[in-house]
Design a protein around this motif. Sequence first.
Motif, short mmCIF file in Angstrom:
data_model
loop_
_atom_site.label_atom_id
_atom_site.label_comp_id
_atom_site.label_asym_id
_atom_site.label_seq_id
_atom_site.Cartn_x
_atom_site.Cartn_y
_atom_site.Cartn_z
N GLN A 43 0.81 -1.22 0.00
CA GLN A 43 0.00 0.00 0.00
C GLN A 43 0.84 1.27 0.00
O GLN A 43 0.30 2.37 -0.05
CB GLN A 43 -0.93 0.02 1.22
CG GLN A 43 -1.91 -1.12 1.27
CD GLN A 43 -2.85 -1.14 0.08
OE1 GLN A 43 -3.38 -0.11 -0.34
NE2 GLN A 43 -3.07 -2.32 -0.49
N GLU A 44 2.18 1.14 0.07
CA GLU A 44 3.02 2.33 0.25
C GLU A 44 4.07 2.52 -0.83
O GLU A 44 4.87 3.44 -0.75
CB GLU A 44 3.70 2.27 1.62
CG GLU A 44 2.75 2.24 2.80
CD GLU A 44 1.98 3.53 2.98
OE1 GLU A 44 2.35 4.54 2.33
OE2 GLU A 44 1.00 3.54 3.75
N GLY A 45 4.09 1.66 -1.85
CA GLY A 45 5.06 1.83 -2.92
C GLY A 45 6.46 1.43 -2.52
O GLY A 45 6.66 0.55 -1.68
N GLY A 46 7.46 2.09 -3.10
CA GLY A 46 8.84 1.72 -2.82
C GLY A 46 9.82 2.70 -3.42
O GLY A 46 9.45 3.80 -3.86
N ILE A 47 11.10 2.30 -3.47
CA ILE A 47 12.14 3.19 -3.97
C ILE A 47 13.07 2.45 -4.92
O ILE A 47 13.22 1.22 -4.85
CB ILE A 47 12.97 3.80 -2.83
CG1 ILE A 47 13.58 2.71 -1.94
CG2 ILE A 47 12.15 4.78 -2.02
CD1 ILE A 47 14.55 3.23 -0.90
N LEU A 48 13.68 3.22 -5.79
CA LEU A 48 14.72 2.77 -6.70
C LEU A 48 15.85 3.79 -6.60
O LEU A 48 15.61 4.99 -6.74
CB LEU A 48 14.17 2.69 -8.13
CG LEU A 48 15.18 2.56 -9.27
CD1 LEU A 48 15.88 1.20 -9.21
CD2 LEU A 48 14.48 2.73 -10.62
N ILE A 49 17.06 3.33 -6.33
CA ILE A 49 18.21 4.22 -6.21
C ILE A 49 19.19 3.87 -7.31
O ILE A 49 19.59 2.71 -7.44
CB ILE A 49 18.87 4.12 -4.82
CG1 ILE A 49 17.83 4.46 -3.74
CG2 ILE A 49 20.07 5.04 -4.72
CD1 ILE A 49 18.32 4.21 -2.33
N MET A 50 19.56 4.87 -8.12
CA MET A 50 20.41 4.64 -9.28
C MET A 50 21.60 5.58 -9.28
O MET A 50 21.54 6.69 -8.75
CB MET A 50 19.60 4.80 -10.58
CG MET A 50 18.41 3.85 -10.69
SD MET A 50 17.64 3.88 -12.33
CE MET A 50 18.89 3.07 -13.32
N LYS A 51 22.69 5.13 -9.90
CA LYS A 51 23.89 5.95 -10.04
C LYS A 51 24.07 6.35 -11.50
O LYS A 51 23.38 5.85 -12.39
CB LYS A 51 25.11 5.17 -9.56
CG LYS A 51 25.38 3.88 -10.33
CD LYS A 51 26.53 3.10 -9.72
CE LYS A 51 26.75 1.78 -10.47
NZ LYS A 51 27.86 1.00 -9.87
N GLY A 52 25.00 7.28 -11.73
CA GLY A 52 25.28 7.72 -13.09
C GLY A 52 24.25 8.71 -13.59
O GLY A 52 23.43 9.24 -12.84
N GLU A 53 24.27 8.94 -14.88
CA GLU A 53 23.28 9.81 -15.50
C GLU A 53 21.93 9.10 -15.54
O GLU A 53 21.87 7.90 -15.80
CB GLU A 53 23.71 10.19 -16.92
CG GLU A 53 24.98 11.03 -16.98
CD GLU A 53 24.81 12.38 -16.32
OE1 GLU A 53 23.72 12.98 -16.46
OE2 GLU A 53 25.77 12.83 -15.66
#
Length: 215
Positions: free
Chosen positions: A171-181
């Motif tokens: 019910q709360e979604g999430g995260i994606l963490i990325m590096k670079g452009e």
Amino acid sequence: MKCIVLILSLFVAKESFGADSLTFVFLHKKTDNAPISKEETDRIMSGHMANIEKLASEGKLIVARPFDGGGGIFIFKTGSVAKVKEWLKNDPGIIAKRWNEEFLPVTFSFGDACIAPAPYEMVSYHFIRFTLNLTKFNVQLAPETLNKHDLYLKKLTETGNVVAVASFGKQEGGILIMKGELDTRVPEASPAVQEQLLQPSIKKLWIAKGAFCEK
């Protein structure tokens, strides 16, 4: 308001924590704070930093970092939101209501939360939050769509540009963490975003390398 928040290390060696025993805290920037003097701001932030150091020294706080433009995150070594609220109740910034706080148990499916090893190498990551947007038009297909989203993120991890992926629950979604452009079309290409079930927002996070157990 200047947000001076640091990653604090208790050990020189990197230490990873279990994916089911963490709580994520967002400190959302407020736009309606009453003006206060520089002296009062300095007092609050000094106490805020002291509380961060205390919680880190007690082994409770793993990560504390600001976003560019204000606000920030904490990651605590507990899955109990009640405990985290108790630990933060004496923080001068929390007492003064300088942020809107959001408390979310988190599970990492890629990466994890780690105490970054010293000496610190600071890096800038793209922090993408996916917020759930349930409507009468997408609710029936939501489980299938979220599964497609998970598969899309799993495929992204194969590119080498993903630092971490985590969920706050169905019910709360999430995260994606990325590096670079970052090409904004990457998070927007998720099937769940395309079907308007998830809404992505992107911020910059300045953090010590290794905080998400990356090398």
